[in-house]
Design an enzyme around this catalytic site. Structure first.
Site, PDB file in Angstrom:
ATOM      1  CB  CYS A 113      -0.931  -0.002   1.201  1.00 20.48           C
ATOM      2  SG  CYS A 113      -2.015  -1.428   1.207  1.00 20.48           S
ATOM      3  CG  HIS A 253      -3.186   3.340   1.912  1.00 19.15           C
ATOM      4  ND1 HIS A 253      -3.740   2.987   0.693  1.00 19.15           N
ATOM      5  CD2 HIS A 253      -3.250   2.234   2.703  1.00 19.15           C
ATOM      6  CE1 HIS A 253      -4.108   1.714   0.756  1.00 19.15           C
ATOM      7  NE2 HIS A 253      -3.832   1.245   1.951  1.00 19.15           N
ATOM      8  CG  ASN A 283      -6.710  -1.042   1.067  1.00 19.12           C
ATOM      9  OD1 ASN A 283      -5.972  -0.576   0.189  1.00 19.12           O
ATOM     10  ND2 ASN A 283      -6.234  -1.596   2.163  1.00 19.12           N
TER      11      ASN A 283
END
Ligand code: UT7
Length: 326
Positions: A113, A253, A283
């Site tokens: 990520c 993020h 996500n």
């Protein structure tokens, strides 16, 4: 002093939407649980035939269009991904072929990520060392093809998408002011995909044991993320002699709304100054920051001279920040 500045952004998400209500029919979960615990309402799902480079291609075309550039003017292509088209070659090379960016070097960056900020840091270093003047940096992920749709603890989280930026060398007093990257490999097993690599090469057995799906110890990851991100942001601001109140926008993020809110609270940043779109996309790993950045740019949330902070935390473990004067 030579810096790199973002001259254009682009993004792309697949058309198919999977809502929390759709997930209620697939696993033992509810819209209420997912919304309360994550902030996610829906996510985009790539089609069967789509691969990460297809999403990256659309995002890159949009960025090139905004920049008014031809692909052959790009000198380096970096793709941040953990869900690339195939183990070999790099998705960046496949993207280069699709774009016909014949003059570029191309490689992938794997930092889960945090991958987009890692790639941005690599591009920034290449530009400041005068190796390249114009770099395409893309975050592209199709995590839903590595999602165990029988595991309710992970399948409600992920979505697909891609975002791209074009960086260019500048002598102006703006651009990327600092890019910090960090790792702690001692906790690699908090978030990993056990099968399909050289540790557990693909076999009937690895497929039967569902080893090619993402495994995450979510709650532990959550707690470390909140703690780590606060320190990361404080260090980044301090290094640049800035205060929280100097920030025009935080682009985190997009893993979990509670992580985003807790981080903003800890650094005393009003939530209105935080870009959030995980309610619509879930996500998307390395794609989440460039997706959110492109949206912020296109809706006019980012203005010349603004201080913008990007931050991420993810598998590896990895975490990273980039401070930009727009
Ligand atoms: O992007 C890279 C980094 N990733 C992250 O930062 C993600 C970090 N983690 C998270 O976002 C959160 O930990 C999750 C959203 C994954 C989970 O939320 P949580 O508040 O940490 O829940 P939990 O894992 O502690 O689980 C609480 C309960 C458990 O039930 P019991 O044991 O209390 O009976 C779970 O089995 O919630 C249950 N549960 C669910 N219930 C309904 C877990 N997933 C679900 C679900 N629907 N989808």
């Amino acid at each position: 002093m030579l810096r790199s500045k973002i001259i254009a952004t682009g993004s792309y998400v697949p058309e198919k939407v999977l809502t929390n209500f759709d997930l209620e029919k697939m696993v033992e979960t509810s819209d209420e649980w997912i919304t309360e615990r994550t902030g996610i309402k829906e996510r985009r799902i790539a089609e069967g035939k789509q691969a990460a480079s297809d999403l990256a291609f659309e995002a890159s075309k949009a960025a090139l269009k905004m920049a008014g550039l031809k692909a052959k003017e790009i000198e380096l292509i970096l793709v941040a991904t953990v869900s690339g088209d195939m183990p070999l070659p790099a998705t960046a090379c496949i993207l280069q072929d699709k774009l016909e960016a014949k003059k570029a070097a191309a490689f992938d960056v794997n930092a889960a990520c945090s991958g987009f900020i890692y790639a941005l840091a690599v591009a920034d270093a290449f530009i400041r060392s005068r190796s390249y003047r114009r770099v395409l940096v893309v975050g592209a992920e199709i995590l839903t093809k590595f999602t165990d749709w029988e595991d309710r603890t992970t399948c409600v989280l992920f979505g697909d998408g891609a975002g791209a930026v074009i960086l260019e060398a500048t002598e102006e007093d703006r651009g990327i002011l600092s890019a910090r990257i960090h790792s702690d490999g001692s906790m690699w097993d908090l978030l990993h995909t056990p099968g399909g690599g050289s540790r557990n090469p693909a076999s009937k057995e690895t497929v039967r044991k569902r080893l090619h799906y993402i495994k995450m110890r979510g709650n532990e990851t959550f707690k470390i993320a909140v703690r780590t991100l606060e320190g990361l942001i404080r260090d980044t601001l301090k290094e640049n002699k800035l205060k929280t109140s100097d920030l025009a926008l935080l682009i985190p993020h997009q893993a979990n709304l509670r992580i985003i809110q807790a981080t903003a609270r800890r650094i005393d940043l009003p939530i209105e100054k935080v870009m959030v779109n995980l309610d619509r996309y879930g996500n998307t790993s390395a794609a989440s920051i460039p997706l959110a950045l492109d949206e912020a740019v296109r809706i006019g949330k980012v203005r010349r001279g603004d201080y913008i902070l990007l931050e991420a935390f993810g598998g590896g473990l990895t975490w990273a920040s980039a401070l930009i004067k727009w």
